[in-house]
Enzyme design. Structure first.
Site, PDB file in Angstrom:
ATOM      1  N   THR A  46       0.859  -1.184   0.000  1.00 32.70           N
ATOM      2  CA  THR A  46       0.000   0.000   0.000  1.00 32.70           C
ATOM      3  C   THR A  46       0.898   1.239   0.000  1.00 32.70           C
ATOM      4  O   THR A  46       2.074   1.159   0.364  1.00 32.70           O
ATOM      5  CB  THR A  46      -0.965  -0.011   1.203  1.00 32.70           C
ATOM      6  OG1 THR A  46      -0.195  -0.100   2.401  1.00 32.70           O
ATOM      7  CG2 THR A  46      -1.932  -1.185   1.121  1.00 32.70           C
ATOM      8  N   THR A  48       1.579   4.353   1.630  1.00 32.79           N
ATOM      9  CA  THR A  48       2.410   4.843   2.736  1.00 32.79           C
ATOM     10  C   THR A  48       3.298   3.741   3.281  1.00 32.79           C
ATOM     11  O   THR A  48       4.465   3.971   3.607  1.00 32.79           O
ATOM     12  CB  THR A  48       1.528   5.433   3.855  1.00 32.79           C
ATOM     13  OG1 THR A  48       0.760   6.510   3.298  1.00 32.79           O
ATOM     14  CG2 THR A  48       2.356   5.944   5.017  1.00 32.79           C
ATOM     15  N   CYS A  49       2.762   2.544   3.374  1.00 29.05           N
ATOM     16  CA  CYS A  49       3.535   1.417   3.915  1.00 29.05           C
ATOM     17  C   CYS A  49       4.757   1.126   3.048  1.00 29.05           C
ATOM     18  O   CYS A  49       5.838   0.854   3.564  1.00 29.05           O
ATOM     19  CB  CYS A  49       2.648   0.175   4.018  1.00 29.05           C
ATOM     20  SG  CYS A  49       1.148   0.440   4.999  1.00 29.05           S
ATOM     21  N   SER A  50       4.578   1.201   1.735  1.00 32.63           N
ATOM     22  CA  SER A  50       5.663   0.883   0.803  1.00 32.63           C
ATOM     23  C   SER A  50       6.612   2.041   0.556  1.00 32.63           C
ATOM     24  O   SER A  50       7.802   1.834   0.330  1.00 32.63           O
ATOM     25  CB  SER A  50       5.084   0.437  -0.543  1.00 32.63           C
ATOM     26  OG  SER A  50       4.521  -0.846  -0.428  1.00 32.63           O
ATOM     27  N   LEU A  54       7.959   0.780   5.812  1.00 32.92           N
ATOM     28  CA  LEU A  54       8.950  -0.286   5.698  1.00 32.92           C
ATOM     29  C   LEU A  54      10.318   0.247   5.276  1.00 32.92           C
ATOM     30  O   LEU A  54      11.331  -0.106   5.897  1.00 32.92           O
ATOM     31  CB  LEU A  54       8.473  -1.382   4.746  1.00 32.92           C
ATOM     32  CG  LEU A  54       9.459  -2.526   4.484  1.00 32.92           C
ATOM     33  CD1 LEU A  54       9.838  -3.247   5.773  1.00 32.92           C
ATOM     34  CD2 LEU A  54       8.867  -3.507   3.469  1.00 32.92           C
TER      35      LEU A  54
END
Length: 159
Positions: A46, A48-50, A54
């Site tokens: 997703t 923001t996560c990517s 992370l």
């Protein structure tokens, strides 16, 4: 009820990929006698996560090790194959990419969020926590839609 500082983490099994084969990891055993950062994201791959969450932990991995952190665990309510592919896509080979595919552990923490309106089902809230020997020492729980206090840079500044 939401997990908080001072709580013992509930027992939980997560899945990780080991040499191409899904393996169950007993979180209690993983945390025993260790200082660990656990961070959770709403979903692998997703935006923001990517783009931010992370990658920050990948980039600052050595700085965490310099602060006596034994392991960094990334948890998401995705299947183990997605978590493995996501980790590989971000060169996160030193981070434990853990699948909570049925949100069982996430629900025990009281950190689930229902995003069915977005056709994504039950997911985890975004957070980071410092856990020593299974006990939550510090917790950085984001408000829905936010990404600030669980960022690797912020967590490092708080250690």
């Amino acid at each position: 009820m939401c997990v908080k500082v001072g709580d013992v983490l509930p027992h939980g099994n997560l899945l990780v990929m080991s040499e191409g084969v899904p393996q169950e990891v007993d979180l209690t055993a993983l945390l025993k006698d260790k200082k660990v950062i656990i961070f959770a994201v709403p979903g692998a791959f997703t935006p923001t996560c990517s783009a931010k969450h992370l990658p920050g932990f990948v980039e600052h991995y050595e700085a965490f090790k310099g602060r006596d952190i034994d392991d960094i665990v990334c948890v998401s309510v995705n299947d183990v194959f997605v978590m493995d592919a996501w980790g590989k896509a971000h060169d996160a080979n030193r981070i434990i990419m853990a699948s909570d595919g049925l949100a069982e552990f996430t629900k025990k923490l009281g950190l689930e969020v229902d995003v069915a309106k977005a056709k994504m089902g039950i997911r985890s809230r975004r957070y980071a926590m410092l856990v020593e020997d299974g006990i939550v020492q510090q917790m950085w729980l984001e408000e829905p839609g936010a990404f600030e206090i669980s960022a690797a840079e912020h967590v490092l500044n708080q250690l």
